[in-house]
Design a protein around this motif. Structure first.
Motif, PDB file in Angstrom:
ATOM      1  N   VAL A 124       1.247   6.096   7.877  1.00 32.41           N
ATOM      2  CA  VAL A 124       2.148   5.267   7.083  1.00 32.41           C
ATOM      3  C   VAL A 124       3.494   5.123   7.796  1.00 32.41           C
ATOM      4  O   VAL A 124       3.802   5.874   8.727  1.00 32.41           O
ATOM      5  CB  VAL A 124       2.352   5.888   5.670  1.00 32.41           C
ATOM      6  N   HIS A 125       4.262   4.182   7.355  1.00 37.70           N
ATOM      7  CA  HIS A 125       5.619   3.879   7.808  1.00 37.70           C
ATOM      8  C   HIS A 125       5.928   4.267   9.252  1.00 37.70           C
ATOM      9  O   HIS A 125       6.825   5.067   9.520  1.00 37.70           O
ATOM     10  CB  HIS A 125       6.679   4.421   6.844  1.00 37.70           C
ATOM     11  N   ASN A 126       5.173   3.656  10.195  1.00 40.61           N
ATOM     12  CA  ASN A 126       5.529   3.853  11.601  1.00 40.61           C
ATOM     13  C   ASN A 126       6.876   3.186  11.858  1.00 40.61           C
ATOM     14  O   ASN A 126       7.053   2.003  11.591  1.00 40.61           O
ATOM     15  CB  ASN A 126       4.468   3.232  12.499  1.00 40.61           C
TER      16      ASN A 126
ATOM     17  N   PHE B 152      -6.553  10.158   1.098  1.00 37.71           N
ATOM     18  CA  PHE B 152      -5.817  11.393   0.818  1.00 37.71           C
ATOM     19  C   PHE B 152      -4.629  11.497   1.777  1.00 37.71           C
ATOM     20  O   PHE B 152      -4.787  11.342   2.989  1.00 37.71           O
ATOM     21  CB  PHE B 152      -6.747  12.611   0.951  1.00 37.71           C
ATOM     22  N   LYS B 153      -3.434  11.715   1.242  1.00 38.00           N
ATOM     23  CA  LYS B 153      -2.179  11.662   1.978  1.00 38.00           C
ATOM     24  C   LYS B 153      -1.767  13.044   2.410  1.00 38.00           C
ATOM     25  O   LYS B 153      -1.970  14.029   1.669  1.00 38.00           O
ATOM     26  CB  LYS B 153      -1.095  11.045   1.081  1.00 38.00           C
ATOM     27  N   HIS B 154      -1.096  13.152   3.544  1.00 37.26           N
ATOM     28  CA  HIS B 154      -0.606  14.426   4.064  1.00 37.26           C
ATOM     29  C   HIS B 154       0.803  14.220   4.604  1.00 37.26           C
ATOM     30  O   HIS B 154       1.004  13.395   5.501  1.00 37.26           O
ATOM     31  CB  HIS B 154      -1.535  14.922   5.177  1.00 37.26           C
TER      32      HIS B 154
ATOM     33  N   PRO C 250       0.797  -1.232   0.000  1.00 42.24           N
ATOM     34  CA  PRO C 250       0.000   0.000   0.000  1.00 42.24           C
ATOM     35  C   PRO C 250       0.825   1.276   0.000  1.00 42.24           C
ATOM     36  O   PRO C 250       0.276   2.374   0.195  1.00 42.24           O
ATOM     37  CB  PRO C 250      -0.811  -0.121   1.298  1.00 42.24           C
ATOM     38  N   HIS C 251       2.167   1.144  -0.231  1.00 43.97           N
ATOM     39  CA  HIS C 251       2.985   2.349  -0.121  1.00 43.97           C
ATOM     40  C   HIS C 251       4.216   2.233  -1.022  1.00 43.97           C
ATOM     41  O   HIS C 251       5.246   1.679  -0.611  1.00 43.97           O
ATOM     42  CB  HIS C 251       3.412   2.549   1.332  1.00 43.97           C
ATOM     43  N   THR C 252       4.101   2.750  -2.258  1.00 44.33           N
ATOM     44  CA  THR C 252       5.256   2.776  -3.172  1.00 44.33           C
ATOM     45  C   THR C 252       5.312   4.147  -3.849  1.00 44.33           C
ATOM     46  O   THR C 252       4.335   4.898  -3.857  1.00 44.33           O
ATOM     47  CB  THR C 252       5.114   1.697  -4.275  1.00 44.33           C
ATOM     48  N   HIS C 253       6.473   4.434  -4.407  1.00 49.01           N
ATOM     49  CA  HIS C 253       6.657   5.687  -5.169  1.00 49.01           C
ATOM     50  C   HIS C 253       7.445   5.381  -6.425  1.00 49.01           C
ATOM     51  O   HIS C 253       8.657   5.628  -6.503  1.00 49.01           O
ATOM     52  CB  HIS C 253       7.426   6.715  -4.342  1.00 49.01           C
ATOM     53  N   MET C 254       6.791   4.833  -7.427  1.00 49.04           N
ATOM     54  CA  MET C 254       7.498   4.537  -8.672  1.00 49.04           C
ATOM     55  C   MET C 254       7.738   5.850  -9.438  1.00 49.04           C
ATOM     56  O   MET C 254       6.838   6.711  -9.484  1.00 49.04           O
ATOM     57  CB  MET C 254       6.695   3.549  -9.518  1.00 49.04           C
TER      58      MET C 254
ATOM     59  N   THR D  10       6.488  -1.091   1.775  1.00 52.00           N
ATOM     60  CA  THR D  10       7.928  -0.907   1.543  1.00 52.00           C
ATOM     61  C   THR D  10       8.322   0.559   1.389  1.00 52.00           C
ATOM     62  O   THR D  10       9.468   0.907   1.582  1.00 52.00           O
ATOM     63  CB  THR D  10       8.352  -1.622   0.237  1.00 52.00           C
ATOM     64  N   ASP D  11       7.393   1.433   1.010  1.00 50.52           N
ATOM     65  CA  ASP D  11       7.758   2.818   0.666  1.00 50.52           C
ATOM     66  C   ASP D  11       8.841   2.781  -0.426  1.00 50.52           C
ATOM     67  O   ASP D  11       9.801   3.561  -0.397  1.00 50.52           O
ATOM     68  CB  ASP D  11       8.262   3.558   1.903  1.00 50.52           C
ATOM     69  N   HIS D  12       8.670   1.885  -1.365  1.00 46.40           N
ATOM     70  CA  HIS D  12       9.645   1.650  -2.438  1.00 46.40           C
ATOM     71  C   HIS D  12       9.849   2.930  -3.234  1.00 46.40           C
ATOM     72  O   HIS D  12       8.960   3.366  -3.978  1.00 46.40           O
ATOM     73  CB  HIS D  12       9.122   0.550  -3.354  1.00 46.40           C
TER      74      HIS D  12
HETATM   75 ZN    ZN Z   1       6.331   7.197   0.978  1.00 50.05          ZN
END
Ligand code: ZN
Ligand code: URQ
Ligand code: ZN
Length: 477
Positions: A238-240, A149-151, A58-62, A315-317
């Motif tokens: 996200v990403h605690n 919606f992300k902040h 649920p967390h990537t940045h391609m 992963t916050d890839h």
């Molecule tokens: Zn991220």
């Protein structure tokens, strides 16, 4: 096109049972004992292996444009690496620059993602506020299947959302029946500590964790939780990375507040010693935010997963190669933040989670796939092995070993934060949309076959009906 997965043990988030799985035209049509394969169907013999829902990251940045460069992994190579590791869907991020129209940014990212090899969706970041942002959130929610919606509470001077943006955006999300997600670090404190360190002559990667101590994350997590509580909107952090943010989530959840927590495979297994590595490149390669933490945080995070206080793993890839990381050679604040992992997430979580006895098979499926599907409202289409679900399947051999390395991974990045780690338990076959896209090292992905997955909002109907009864026009209109 039809495919029969025969002779496996189906493992879902809530049960394990021996069954065959028959899929047709990308949908699961039957789950049961001794299913017949119609003429022409492809038959995959699971040979007693586990048959699980494909992973959801649920967390990537391609191909993210960030800090003056662009992440090295694009949507095709990144989704390909994902299916090599058993992940069949990613949720990436549209991140508008401040003052950039949200819909324009969304269309831009949709264009980039056209090349994906597997299914994807987008959280949309709110990085600024005016009436157009409010309107665009409505359009995205009601016409484009965006329910999150992300902040970014960090990244002052770039994409940081201050409290005014948080309050306006959280209020709007509540009207729409959407969930709010946050990157919880106090950006003002980070900025202050970065300047203090630079003024003292600390310019190397060792400065990165010193500028973002756990308290900076704990404060922001708690602030986001309280804002969400007052505005009555569900929150996903996200990403605690540390016990401080986990404690904030635990308190809120024990009081019945609807708060969800995500943890990265990296934060569960990599500690802050990497920042003191004598090789600048190795230390810089691990610069990501929040930073990897001292070891004691990792055990707390594992306990948070086991206790159900953290629900998803990601992963916050967000990959940057060595020449890109060198942009911060004289100033750690200029090192592009991000690390990889989309291919390794499920492997390392199985080895350190299931093999270690921390997690059951079913809990593994929950935290790598099903919980994310439920939180982001795409279950049971995704995250399940059930009739009518998408035929996204990972066939998992608990005996098969893999040693993780940049030299053999499929990720488009020149290092791996799990380098040298040997794991036991990997996917031998990955099926995406009812097609074998990975089998025993043979990669069969196709550019552009990935689909954008709509994620409907949650409760606008209830609110609308409630307001109608009270004679108040719904704010979502
Ligand atoms: Zn991220
Ligand atoms: O903060 C994020 O999640 C993005 C910008 C990826 N980079 C990172 O360091 N986590
Ligand atoms: Zn982040």
């Amino acid at each position: 096109m039809s495919i029969l997965v025969r002779g496996g043990t189906v493992v879902t988030a809530d049960q394990s049972f021996q069954a065959d799985v028959y899929c047709e035209d990308g949908i699961i049509k039957a789950v049961g004992q001794d299913l017949d394969a119609p003429a022409g169907a492809e038959v995959v013999d699971a040979g007693g292996a586990y048959v699980m829902p494909g992973g959801i990251d649920p967390h990537t940045h391609m191909e993210l444009p960030f800090m003056g460069t662009v992440a090295s992994e694009d949507f095709f190579s990144g989704t390909t690496a994902g299916v090599c590791g058993g992940t069949t869907m990613i949720i990436d991020f549209v991140i508008p620059n401040p003052q950039e129209n949200l819909l324009d940014a969304y269309k831009k990212w949709r264009g980039w993602a056209e090349k994906s090899a597997a299914d994807y969706s987008f959280h949309v970041a709110v990085t600024w506020w005016d009436d157009s942002v409010r309107a665009d959130m409505g359009t995205l929610a009601q016409e484009h299947g965006v329910n999150s919606f992300k902040h970014f509470m960090a990244y002052k001077g770039a994409i940081m959302a201050d409290d005014e943006v948080l309050v306006n955006s959280f209020t709007r999300a509540r009207e729409l029946g959407a969930i709010c997600t946050v990157h919880a670090e106090n950006g003002e404190l980070v900025f202050h500590l970065q300047n203090e360190l630079l003024n003292r002559g600390v310019t190397g990667p060792e400065g990165h964790p010193l500028s973002r101590p756990p308290e900076v994350e704990g404060e922001a997590a708690n602030r986001a939780i309280r804002v969400a509580q007052v505005l009555d909107v569900p929150l996903y952090i996200v990403h605690n990375s540390c016990k401080e943010s986990l404690q904030a989530i635990t308190r809120a959840r024990l009081e019945g507040q609807r708060v969800f927590g995500e943890v990265l495979a990296g934060h569960l297994l990599v500690d802050d010693s990497v920042y003191r590595h004598p090789d600048w490149d190795v230390a810089a390669a691990h610069v990501m935010s929040p930073p990897f933490r001292p070891k004691e945080h990792q055990e707390e995070l594992w306990r948070g997963l086991q206790a159900g206080m953290l629900q998803t793993t990601a992963t916050d890839h967000c990959c940057f190669c060595q020449p890109q990381k060198m942009m911060g050679h004289n100033d750690f604040t200029q090192i592009p933040n991000g690390t990889g992992g989309v291919e390794d997430r499920m492997h390392v979580l199985w080895h350190h989670g299931v093999n270690s006895g921390r997690l059951t098979l079913n809990e593994f499926v929950a935290i790598t796939s099903t919980n994310a599907a439920k939180i982001f409202n795409i279950y049971p289409r995704k995250g399940s092995i059930s009739v009518g679900a998408d035929a996204d399947i990972a066939i998992w051999d608990p005996t098969k070993e893999r040693t993780i390395s940049k030299d053999t991974h499929h990720q488009n990045v020149d290092y791996n934060i799990f380098e040298g780690m040997t794991v036991q338990g990997v996917n031998t076959v990955t099926i995406s949309q009812g097609k074998v896209v990975y089998q025993d090292g043979d990669v069969r992905t196709e550019r552009g076959v990935g689909r954008y997955i709509d994620r409907p909002c949650f409760a606008p109907y209830y609110d609308a009906m409630k307001k109608q009864r009270e004679g108040v026009p719904s704010a979502a209109e």
